[in-house]
Structure formats: C-alpha cells, structure tokens
Design a protein around this motif. Sequence first.
Motif, mmCIF file in Angstrom:
data_model
loop_
_atom_site.group_PDB
_atom_site.id
_atom_site.type_symbol
_atom_site.label_atom_id
_atom_site.label_comp_id
_atom_site.label_asym_id
_atom_site.label_seq_id
_atom_site.Cartn_x
_atom_site.Cartn_y
_atom_site.Cartn_z
ATOM 1 N N GLY A 122 38.470 43.213 45.311
ATOM 2 C CA GLY A 122 39.249 43.213 44.267
ATOM 3 C C GLY A 122 39.927 41.993 44.003
ATOM 4 N N PHE A 123 40.553 41.705 42.809
ATOM 5 C CA PHE A 123 41.048 40.354 42.639
ATOM 6 C C PHE A 123 42.246 39.959 43.226
ATOM 7 C CE2 PHE A 123 43.822 37.828 39.789
ATOM 8 C CZ PHE A 123 43.229 36.775 39.690
ATOM 9 N N HIS A 124 42.983 41.003 43.230
ATOM 10 C CA HIS A 124 44.049 40.800 44.219
ATOM 11 C C HIS A 124 44.218 40.874 45.615
ATOM 12 C CE1 HIS A 124 46.900 40.240 40.844
ATOM 13 N NE2 HIS A 124 46.428 41.413 40.246
ATOM 14 N N LYS B 62 43.368 31.485 40.727
ATOM 15 C CA LYS B 62 42.385 32.663 40.754
ATOM 16 C C LYS B 62 41.901 33.200 39.158
ATOM 17 C CE LYS B 62 43.797 35.824 43.213
ATOM 18 N NZ LYS B 62 44.254 36.896 44.065
ATOM 19 N N ASP B 63 42.976 32.974 38.428
ATOM 20 C CA ASP B 63 42.923 33.640 36.912
ATOM 21 C C ASP B 63 41.872 32.903 36.229
ATOM 22 O OD1 ASP B 63 44.961 35.665 37.380
ATOM 23 O OD2 ASP B 63 46.594 34.180 36.563
ATOM 24 N N ALA B 64 41.841 31.332 36.573
ATOM 25 C CA ALA B 64 41.000 30.476 35.820
ATOM 26 C C ALA B 64 39.622 30.871 36.372
ATOM 27 C CB ALA B 64 41.180 29.086 35.949
ATOM 28 N N MET B 65 39.489 31.135 37.402
ATOM 29 C CA MET B 65 38.048 31.462 37.932
ATOM 30 C C MET B 65 37.557 32.831 37.455
ATOM 31 S SD MET B 65 38.378 30.582 42.061
ATOM 32 C CE MET B 65 39.790 29.878 42.622
ATOM 33 N N LEU B 66 38.414 33.738 37.290
ATOM 34 C CA LEU B 66 38.195 35.149 36.813
ATOM 35 C C LEU B 66 37.752 34.941 35.244
ATOM 36 C CD1 LEU B 66 37.688 37.930 37.110
ATOM 37 C CD2 LEU B 66 40.425 38.345 36.537
ATOM 38 N N GLU C 110 36.406 32.091 33.672
ATOM 39 C CA GLU C 110 35.299 31.467 33.729
ATOM 40 C C GLU C 110 33.993 32.284 34.142
ATOM 41 O OE1 GLU C 110 33.323 27.200 35.066
ATOM 42 O OE2 GLU C 110 35.519 27.269 34.755
ATOM 43 N N LEU C 111 34.496 33.118 35.105
ATOM 44 C CA LEU C 111 33.235 34.106 35.673
ATOM 45 C C LEU C 111 32.880 34.961 34.370
ATOM 46 C CD1 LEU C 111 34.388 34.571 38.778
ATOM 47 C CD2 LEU C 111 32.232 33.758 38.742
ATOM 48 N N LEU C 112 33.866 35.645 33.763
ATOM 49 C CA LEU C 112 33.820 36.710 32.727
ATOM 50 C C LEU C 112 33.245 36.304 31.336
ATOM 51 C CD1 LEU C 112 36.302 39.639 33.934
ATOM 52 C CD2 LEU C 112 33.695 39.343 34.479
ATOM 53 N N VAL C 113 34.029 35.146 30.916
ATOM 54 C CA VAL C 113 33.573 34.514 29.857
ATOM 55 C C VAL C 113 32.151 33.880 29.962
ATOM 56 C CG1 VAL C 113 33.993 32.919 28.189
ATOM 57 C CG2 VAL C 113 35.912 34.319 28.934
ATOM 58 N N GLY C 114 32.108 33.304 31.150
ATOM 59 C CA GLY C 114 30.772 32.571 31.433
ATOM 60 C C GLY C 114 29.476 33.485 31.429
ATOM 61 N N ILE C 115 29.704 34.745 31.980
ATOM 62 C CA ILE C 115 28.361 35.401 32.052
ATOM 63 C C ILE C 115 28.349 36.059 30.632
ATOM 64 C CG2 ILE C 115 29.515 37.670 32.824
ATOM 65 C CD1 ILE C 115 26.060 36.270 33.474
ATOM 66 N N SER C 116 29.340 36.282 29.766
ATOM 67 C CA SER C 116 29.057 36.930 28.594
ATOM 68 C C SER C 116 28.348 35.821 27.442
ATOM 69 C CB SER C 116 30.364 37.395 27.987
ATOM 70 O OG SER C 116 30.876 38.229 28.678
ATOM 71 N N GLU C 117 28.843 34.763 27.669
ATOM 72 C CA GLU C 117 28.246 33.623 26.862
ATOM 73 C C GLU C 117 26.788 33.140 27.330
ATOM 74 O OE1 GLU C 117 31.960 30.613 26.286
ATOM 75 O OE2 GLU C 117 30.826 30.368 27.871
ATOM 76 N N ARG C 118 26.535 33.290 28.627
ATOM 77 C CA ARG C 118 25.063 33.087 29.108
ATOM 78 C C ARG C 118 24.222 34.275 28.596
ATOM 79 N NH1 ARG C 118 24.671 33.366 35.155
ATOM 80 N NH2 ARG C 118 23.156 35.219 35.100
ATOM 81 N N ASP D 124 40.450 43.675 32.636
ATOM 82 C CA ASP D 124 41.933 43.912 31.927
ATOM 83 C C ASP D 124 42.880 43.201 32.553
ATOM 84 O OD1 ASP D 124 40.974 45.908 30.458
ATOM 85 O OD2 ASP D 124 41.638 47.462 31.743
ATOM 86 N N ARG D 125 42.302 42.231 33.516
ATOM 87 C CA ARG D 125 43.356 41.241 34.223
ATOM 88 C C ARG D 125 43.178 39.768 33.585
ATOM 89 N NH1 ARG D 125 45.195 43.993 38.152
ATOM 90 N NH2 ARG D 125 43.854 45.094 39.482
ATOM 91 N N LEU D 126 42.118 39.668 32.839
ATOM 92 C CA LEU D 126 42.248 38.569 31.895
ATOM 93 C C LEU D 126 43.343 38.402 30.794
ATOM 94 C CD1 LEU D 126 38.312 38.186 30.827
ATOM 95 C CD2 LEU D 126 39.418 36.978 32.654
ATOM 96 N N ARG D 127 43.493 36.969 30.468
ATOM 97 C CA ARG D 127 44.522 36.931 29.487
ATOM 98 C C ARG D 127 43.947 37.674 28.214
ATOM 99 N NH1 ARG D 127 45.277 31.442 27.848
ATOM 100 N NH2 ARG D 127 43.338 31.415 28.054
ATOM 101 N N GLU D 128 44.848 37.865 27.307
ATOM 102 C CA GLU D 128 44.497 38.716 26.142
ATOM 103 C C GLU D 128 43.292 37.689 25.370
ATOM 104 O OE1 GLU D 128 46.018 40.531 21.934
ATOM 105 O OE2 GLU D 128 47.322 40.080 23.569
#
Length: 192
Positions: free
Chosen positions: A26-28, A53-57, A59-67, A113-117
């Motif tokens: 988990g993230f936390h 950590k927020d920036a890593m999360l 980049e991971l989730l936006v990055g895979i969606s972009e990929r 849901d932990r990502l910034r809006e």
Amino acid sequence: MSTKAAAPSRREQILKEAARLFAERGFHGVGVDEIGAAVGISGPGLYRHFAGKDAMLAELLVGISERLLTGGRYRVAEADGDPAALLSSLIDGHVDFALDDRPLITLHDRELDRLREADRKLVRQLQRQYVELWVAAVRALHPQVPEAEVRVAVHAVFGLLNSTPHLGPLGREATESLLRRLAYGAFAALGE
C-alpha cells in the motif's frame, strides 16, 4: 546495431520498485527510505528524482495510462483499417501489459483515489480514450451489435485481462495463451 535493450535509468528503477512496493504494502505502508534502499540509494536521495511519493504515484498511474493509449493508437495505425488485425493487436498489447505490469494494475485498483484531482482526471481521460479505440475496433467487426453492448464487453474483457495480479502460477506462456483465447471468445460471442 545492438539488440540489447538500454539499461533502465535510475528514475525508471525507482518507479519500478515504488510500484512493486506500493502494490505489495500500500502507498502509506511504504516510506521513501524503503524505496531508496530497493534501488541502492538513500531515501532522501530520491528527492533528486521526484518531489515525493505522491509524485511517484502520479507518474506511475498517468504514465501507464499514457503508454496504453499511445500503444493503442500505434496499433490502430499499424492495422491499416483491418478490424480483425487491430483487435488482435489490441488484445496482444493488453495481455502483455497485464502480465508485465501486474503491480501497476494493483496500484491503480488500490491507490487511484490518492492522486491529486487533476492527475486522477487525466488518468480517467486517457483511459476513456483507450476504451474508445477498443470500442471502435469491436464495432467494426460487429456492426450489428449495439454500441452499449460493445462497451460493456470491452470493459468486461479489461476486467478479465486485468485480473492477472490474482492469478495462480500457471506460467507466463500458458497464462498468455489462455487470456488471449478468453478475450477472443468474449468478443466472438457478440456475433452470436
């Protein structure tokens, strides 16, 4: 010309280990010191690569969606108007993602849901565009099937393919083959 893949950058190594650790605990449940230790640097050394950590999360989730979307668009172009070839290619690409990036699937399910809006909205926007590529491909093969039914089928196949974090030890080759057959079968059933 060398056929060896380039070694992953430090940033890529950090993201890979962060995804694995976040998915496992988990993230936390993971600190920057643990992520740093996994790649052989101090926790504070991570801040040379990421704001936290927020920036890593993100980049991971936006990055895979972009990929996924970029790969899907590439597959559309490569299929050159052949809907059967396109659907086959989309299935192949998503099966590879589902088998190679299992931690990202878990991470998406648990931590979106932990990502910034703004980042969460971007992930959803990219995902909708990716879904639309699939809907168009399936509709081209099954034009008689209502769009709403095709859309449900696409989401159902994603659910099937994205179940890989929960699959037992069948082995990559056998799992890959089974997932492809199941996905093809689901879409073939639309024409019945």
